[in-house]
Design a protein around this motif. Structure first.
Motif, PDB file in Angstrom:
ATOM      1  N   LEU A   1       2.662   3.375   7.112  1.00 30.55           N
ATOM      2  CA  LEU A   1       3.376   2.154   7.461  1.00 30.55           C
ATOM      3  C   LEU A   1       2.394   1.060   7.875  1.00 30.55           C
ATOM      4  O   LEU A   1       1.432   1.311   8.604  1.00 30.55           O
ATOM      5  N   ASP A   2       2.649  -0.145   7.411  1.00 23.74           N
ATOM      6  CA  ASP A   2       1.924  -1.344   7.837  1.00 23.74           C
ATOM      7  C   ASP A   2       0.414  -1.185   7.703  1.00 23.74           C
ATOM      8  O   ASP A   2      -0.331  -1.259   8.673  1.00 23.74           O
TER       9      ASP A   2
ATOM     10  N   ASP B   1       3.447  -0.829   2.840  1.00 23.18           N
ATOM     11  CA  ASP B   1       3.586   0.599   3.104  1.00 23.18           C
ATOM     12  C   ASP B   1       3.219   1.375   1.842  1.00 23.18           C
ATOM     13  O   ASP B   1       3.281   0.853   0.726  1.00 23.18           O
ATOM     14  N   VAL B   2       2.864   2.634   2.014  1.00 21.67           N
ATOM     15  CA  VAL B   2       2.514   3.493   0.882  1.00 21.67           C
ATOM     16  C   VAL B   2       3.157   4.863   1.083  1.00 21.67           C
ATOM     17  O   VAL B   2       3.002   5.482   2.145  1.00 21.67           O
TER      18      VAL B   2
ATOM     19  N   ILE C   1       0.839   9.056  -5.606  1.00 24.63           N
ATOM     20  CA  ILE C   1       1.363   7.902  -4.886  1.00 24.63           C
ATOM     21  C   ILE C   1       2.638   7.461  -5.599  1.00 24.63           C
ATOM     22  O   ILE C   1       2.641   7.224  -6.809  1.00 24.63           O
ATOM     23  N   VAL C   2       3.721   7.345  -4.849  1.00 22.33           N
ATOM     24  CA  VAL C   2       5.017   7.018  -5.442  1.00 22.33           C
ATOM     25  C   VAL C   2       5.334   5.533  -5.316  1.00 22.33           C
ATOM     26  O   VAL C   2       5.814   4.912  -6.255  1.00 22.33           O
ATOM     27  N   SER C   3       5.049   4.950  -4.145  1.00 24.24           N
ATOM     28  CA  SER C   3       5.368   3.540  -3.912  1.00 24.24           C
ATOM     29  C   SER C   3       4.217   2.877  -3.174  1.00 24.24           C
ATOM     30  O   SER C   3       3.620   3.480  -2.270  1.00 24.24           O
ATOM     31  N   VAL C   4       3.937   1.633  -3.552  1.00 21.54           N
ATOM     32  CA  VAL C   4       2.869   0.858  -2.924  1.00 21.54           C
ATOM     33  C   VAL C   4       3.409  -0.524  -2.592  1.00 21.54           C
ATOM     34  O   VAL C   4       3.963  -1.207  -3.460  1.00 21.54           O
ATOM     35  N   GLY C   5       3.245  -0.931  -1.356  1.00 21.23           N
ATOM     36  CA  GLY C   5       3.713  -2.251  -0.915  1.00 21.23           C
ATOM     37  C   GLY C   5       5.080  -2.145  -0.301  1.00 21.23           C
ATOM     38  O   GLY C   5       5.218  -2.078   0.932  1.00 21.23           O
ATOM     39  N   ASP C   6       6.095  -2.106  -1.139  1.00 14.65           N
ATOM     40  CA  ASP C   6       7.477  -1.915  -0.683  1.00 14.65           C
ATOM     41  C   ASP C   6       7.921  -0.496  -1.024  1.00 14.65           C
ATOM     42  O   ASP C   6       7.798  -0.063  -2.169  1.00 14.65           O
TER      43      ASP C   6
END
Length: 502
Positions: free
Chosen positions: A63-64, A79-80, A93-98
């Motif tokens: 987070l952050d 967030d990642v 890695i599934v999500s980067v940023g949002d």
């Protein structure tokens, strides 16, 4: 930020008058395009090893964080989310940023949540010139070190790289035939900690051209070179190392001398490439650099005495070669080896000051011309000890005309391209392996922060936490909706088995 102007040097790069100011640059990183331009032939793709030991149900949420993704973009807050199993892929890695489902993830006690608090999340670092089996002391003794002790030393070095934030290492030679191979396999099996690794065997030299006799394989003539190259590939080496030129510290093998013949170099390339394996070469001399480009030796180490003809040859084939200069070896040997019996006066006498100055001029020009230059400092000698690997990034910025951002990209995305896996390694982006480090600082403002192990707060390899203080698992009371404050006892992890079938 608008692109800075690339200044043409007013004098030839070969001239001692060529200055660092001539290569000064401030602007977006240029070497993303350089790295993307590299196209090793697909038939030379090394085996795409997987690392075992990460539970498929593991999930991690940062987070952050300030995301330094090594794509060339400036860092941005976000967030990642990392998941052990995502469709047919694992440890990605599934999500980067949002992170779309962040609220529900925070309510799941089986997900590890790390509070970034604005710290930098970046890809794990990479080294293009690695010697796991070097002992940090007297290389002349390496050949006589008992095998059992040498295996332990090699495994310890592998862990040291990971402790230092390195998740990718490209083997540049092993002191014994199978040390690199065995430790690589142990890392991939999840038995010992270490980075993703491509293994080498002993460096190959002519009988009149070895640097350290006890750790060298010998050949003379094309047929013998073919035989030794085949033997190393049969041992399991991912690439083969040729020792083509000298080294001034030997005082009998000059860095400006090339010991291979064209026929021998051609035989090595024909044999290795014929079996889908790349080559790297200790090539300090002018003629050895030319020979590497002429015959297609993929990775050129050092290239200190490259001349205008060699530079033009290399530029013309810059999509097929990378250069890993091992710059820290030259600097430390010249200025920092006196405590180990090799004073600066001696280093200058045998030629290290001359070589360092020549190497810096050539490497600056390579970077200006778009030739890919990667960090990897020949670590593992007494005055280039294990654990100090990130010094190379500082040298790139201070001496070679790289920006801090370019140095980071070279050591992440660049080394991933050397692995021929840049599509899934070396950047923080969706679908890539979860190999990353959380840094308490901004490497783009202070590249030397990567040398401070205390600032490497969290290290992940393959979606598995290698390093994190207990305080990292404790969520601040107001940080989220999450109720769980301590490490969840039932977090899915793979426990090391005490018995295996061999």
């Amino acid at each position: 930020m608008s692109p800075g102007k690339i200044m043409e040097p007013e004098v030839s790069w070969i001239s001692p008058a060529a200055s660092a100011e001539s290569y000064a640059y401030e602007g977006p990183p240029r070497n993303v395009a350089y790295v993307e331009n590299i196209k090793f032939p697909p038939e030379l793709q090394p085996k795409s090893y997987d690392i075992q030991g990460t539970h498929p149900d593991s999930q991690i949420l940062f987070l952050d964080v300030s995301i330094l993704d090594a794509t060339g973009k400036l860092p941005y807050r976000g967030d990642v989310y990392i998941k052990g199993k995502h469709g047919r892929s694992r440890q990605r890695i599934v999500s980067v940023g949002d992170v779309p489902n962040k609220a529900s993830l925070l309510r799941n006690p089986k997900i590890r949540v790390f509070q970034g608090r604005g710290r930098t999340l970046m890809p794990g670092l990479g080294d293009a010139h690695t010697h796991f089996s070097w002992n940090g002391s007297n290389l002349d003794r390496l050949g006589g070190l008992p095998l059992e002790e040498h295996v332990l030393l090699t495994a310890r070095s592998a862990r040291c790289y990971l402790d230092s934030g390195y998740t990718m290492c490209f083997g540049a030679a092993s002191a014994k035939d199978r040390l690199d191979v065995v430790v690589r396999d142990g890392i991939n099996a999840g038995d010992i900690p270490g980075p993703r690794y491509l293994a080498n065997a002993k460096e190959i030299a002519r009988t009149d051209g070895e640097l350290v006799p006890g750790i060298t394989a010998y050949a003379d003539g094309p047929e013998q070179f073919e035989e030794v190259v085949n033997r190393h590939i049969d041992l399991g080496a991912d690439q083969v190392k040729l020792s083509m030129s000298g080294e001034e510290i030997t005082e009998i093998r000059s860095a400006q001398d090339c010991y291979y013949t064209d026929e021998e170099a051609a035989a090595c390339v024909r044999t290795a490439h014929g079996r889908g394996v790349r080559l790297c070469a200790h090539a300090r001399a002018r003629d050895s650099v030319r020979m590497c480009v002429k015959h297609g030796i993929d990775v050129i180490y050092h290239a200190s005495y490259i001349d205008e003809e060699g530079m033009n040859m290399l530029e013309a084939k810059k999509d097929r070669h990378v250069v890993a200069p091992g710059l820290n070896w030259l600097i430390a040997t010249l200025y920092e080896a006196e405590a180990f019996g090799f004073p600066q006066s001696k280093a200058e006498q045998v030629g290290y000051k001359k070589e360092l100055e020549a190497a810096i001029r050539g490497l600056r020009e390579m970077h200006r011309r778009g030739i890919v230059v990667l960090p990897g400092g020949d670590y593992g000698f007494a005055w280039t000890p294990h654990g100090t690997y990130a010094r190379d990034l500082g040298h790139f910025k201070k001496l070679l005309g790289f920006t801090a951002h370019e140095a980071v990209i070279a050591s992440t995305f660049g080394v991933a391209k050397l692995f021929m896996r840049s599509h899934e390694m070396g950047q923080i982006k969706e679908g890539n392996f979860a190999d990353c480090i959380l840094v308490d600082g901004d490497p783009l403002k202070d590249i030397d922060v990567l040398q401070d192990h205390d600032k490497l707060n969290i290290i992940l390899i393959n979606g598995r936490v290698h390093k994190a203080a207990r305080s990292e698992y404790i969520s601040p009371a107001v940080a989220s909706d999450r109720d769980t404050a301590l490490i969840p006892e039932d977090f899915p992890e793979v426990k090391a088995s005490m018995q295996k079938d061999y």
